[in-house]
Design a protein around this motif. Structure first.
Motif, short mmCIF file in Angstrom:
data_model
loop_
_atom_site.label_atom_id
_atom_site.label_comp_id
_atom_site.label_asym_id
_atom_site.label_seq_id
_atom_site.Cartn_x
_atom_site.Cartn_y
_atom_site.Cartn_z
N GLN A 1 0.71 -1.31 -0.48
CA GLN A 1 0.39 0.27 -0.34
C GLN A 1 1.18 1.03 0.28
O GLN A 1 1.68 1.61 0.70
N LEU A 2 1.44 2.14 -1.10
CA LEU A 2 1.51 3.42 -1.31
C LEU A 2 0.56 4.61 -1.13
O LEU A 2 0.20 4.50 -1.75
N THR B 1 5.73 6.68 -2.17
CA THR B 1 5.78 5.65 -0.39
C THR B 1 5.75 5.34 0.10
O THR B 1 4.06 5.42 0.11
N TYR B 2 5.68 4.99 0.81
CA TYR B 2 4.90 3.76 2.05
C TYR B 2 3.65 4.24 3.05
O TYR B 2 4.17 5.92 2.69
N ALA B 3 2.82 3.55 2.67
CA ALA B 3 0.79 4.74 3.27
C ALA B 3 1.37 3.95 4.80
O ALA B 3 0.47 3.57 4.93
N SER B 4 2.47 4.95 5.71
CA SER B 4 2.13 4.46 6.92
C SER B 4 0.79 6.02 7.77
O SER B 4 0.57 6.82 6.61
N PRO B 5 1.48 5.93 9.03
CA PRO B 5 0.13 7.03 9.28
C PRO B 5 0.95 8.71 8.89
O PRO B 5 -0.18 9.10 8.76
N GLU B 6 2.19 8.56 9.79
CA GLU B 6 2.46 9.14 9.73
C GLU B 6 2.34 10.43 7.77
O GLU B 6 2.41 11.82 7.93
N ASN B 7 2.83 9.36 7.02
CA ASN B 7 2.60 10.03 5.40
C ASN B 7 1.58 10.40 5.06
O ASN B 7 1.42 11.15 4.71
N ILE B 8 0.78 9.35 5.81
CA ILE B 8 -0.84 9.88 4.97
C ILE B 8 -1.61 11.12 5.34
O ILE B 8 -1.91 12.05 5.30
N LYS B 9 -0.76 11.33 6.97
CA LYS B 9 -1.17 12.59 7.22
C LYS B 9 0.32 14.08 6.62
O LYS B 9 -0.83 14.75 6.48
N ASN C 1 -2.75 -0.28 -3.77
CA ASN C 1 -2.13 -1.34 -4.18
C ASN C 1 -1.82 -1.48 -4.87
O ASN C 1 -2.10 -2.23 -5.83
#
Length: 263
Positions: free
Chosen positions: A86-87, A121-129, A104
């Motif tokens: 998930q990017l 980039t990776y869809a981490s909570p920090e990157n989404i925010k 995906n």
């Protein structure tokens, strides 16, 4: 075995130069041989022969025999496919998505074509925010989907053409504009999302503006031009073709006469 050699060197051997070098060599081998990473594996097993388990609050009836300790594997989490990556796309990528969209993709595509070239980039909570904050700073609502943002950009660059007949009296209605969106721009606009010009347009050709609301969040102004409709009957097409041929013939004649005058 490595630990025993290490203890033997520490306790029994004298600390001369050779012993110190050998100890350091064995210590480096021991550190590289031991894996300190925590690995959690899950394997689901089932007894081949069910055991006679006691009821709640009672003693075990008898000891389990060897046949009760034989199991077969029903599910191994280590052999399951890990799934897609998930990017978050950092740039518009053809056939995958647009900038800011969470997609995906397979691991092969993500690790070989997107991540190395900083396209995602990776869809981490920090990157989404962080992506949501960037969209707010740029004036774009983060609630809009990627396809909605793509539609907004497309409509901002287009001019809607509405064809009306000159030999008849007409009044521009919503049905005319909705049909033009579908036919000319290939965009399905619901009736409730369209805002017509305040002034009623009657038998007037020229440039105007309509507004389209995307997902009930953002309103996009779309340039509209009302032009004269072209007669698509066979007779009209034949007349236009003959007229074009006559114009081309006259141009060739004029060029030929001009060259003769020059000579």
């Amino acid at each position: 075995m490595v630990l025993r050699i290490q203890e033997f060197i520490q306790n029994k051997m004298s600390w001369n130069f050779g012993t110190r070098v050998g100890y350091q060599l064995l210590q480096s081998i021991w550190r590289s041989a031991v894996v300190k990473e925590h690995v959690r594996n899950t394997v689901v097993v089932t007894r081949v022969t069910p055991a006679n388990l006691p009821q709640l609050g009672k003693k075990f009836p008898r000891k389990m025999k060897r046949r009760h300790k034989v199991y077969y594997v029903t599910e191994n989490e280590n052999l399951k496919p890990q799934g897609d990556l998930q990017l978050i796309l950092l740039q518009d990528v053809p056939k995958i998505g647009v900038k800011g969209e969470i997609v995906n993709v397979t691991k092969q595509v993500g690790r070989n074509k997107l991540l190395p070239f900083q396209l995602a980039t990776y869809a981490s909570p920090e990157n989404i925010k962080h992506m949501a904050d960037t969209q707010i700073a740029s004036g774009m609502d983060p609630k809009l989907t990627a396809s909605a943002r793509k539609t907004i950009k497309y409509l901002q660059l287009q001019t809607l053409t509405v064809e009306m007949r000159r030999d008849q009296d007409w009044t521009l209605k919503r049905e005319h504009v909705l049909h033009a969106f579908k036919k000319k721009l290939s965009v399905m606009v619901p009736d409730y999302a369209l805002t017509m010009p305040e002034k009623e347009i009657v038998n007037e050709f020229g440039k105007f503006e309509v507004k389209v609301t995307i997902n009930g969040i953002q309103t996009v102004p779309v340039a509209m031009e009302i032009v004269e409709a072209i007669n698509q009957s066979k007779e009209a097409k034949m007349e236009r073709m003959l007229a074009e041929q006559e114009n081309a013939r006259q141009k060739r004649y004029q060029l030929r006469s001009k060259k003769e005058e020059e000579f």
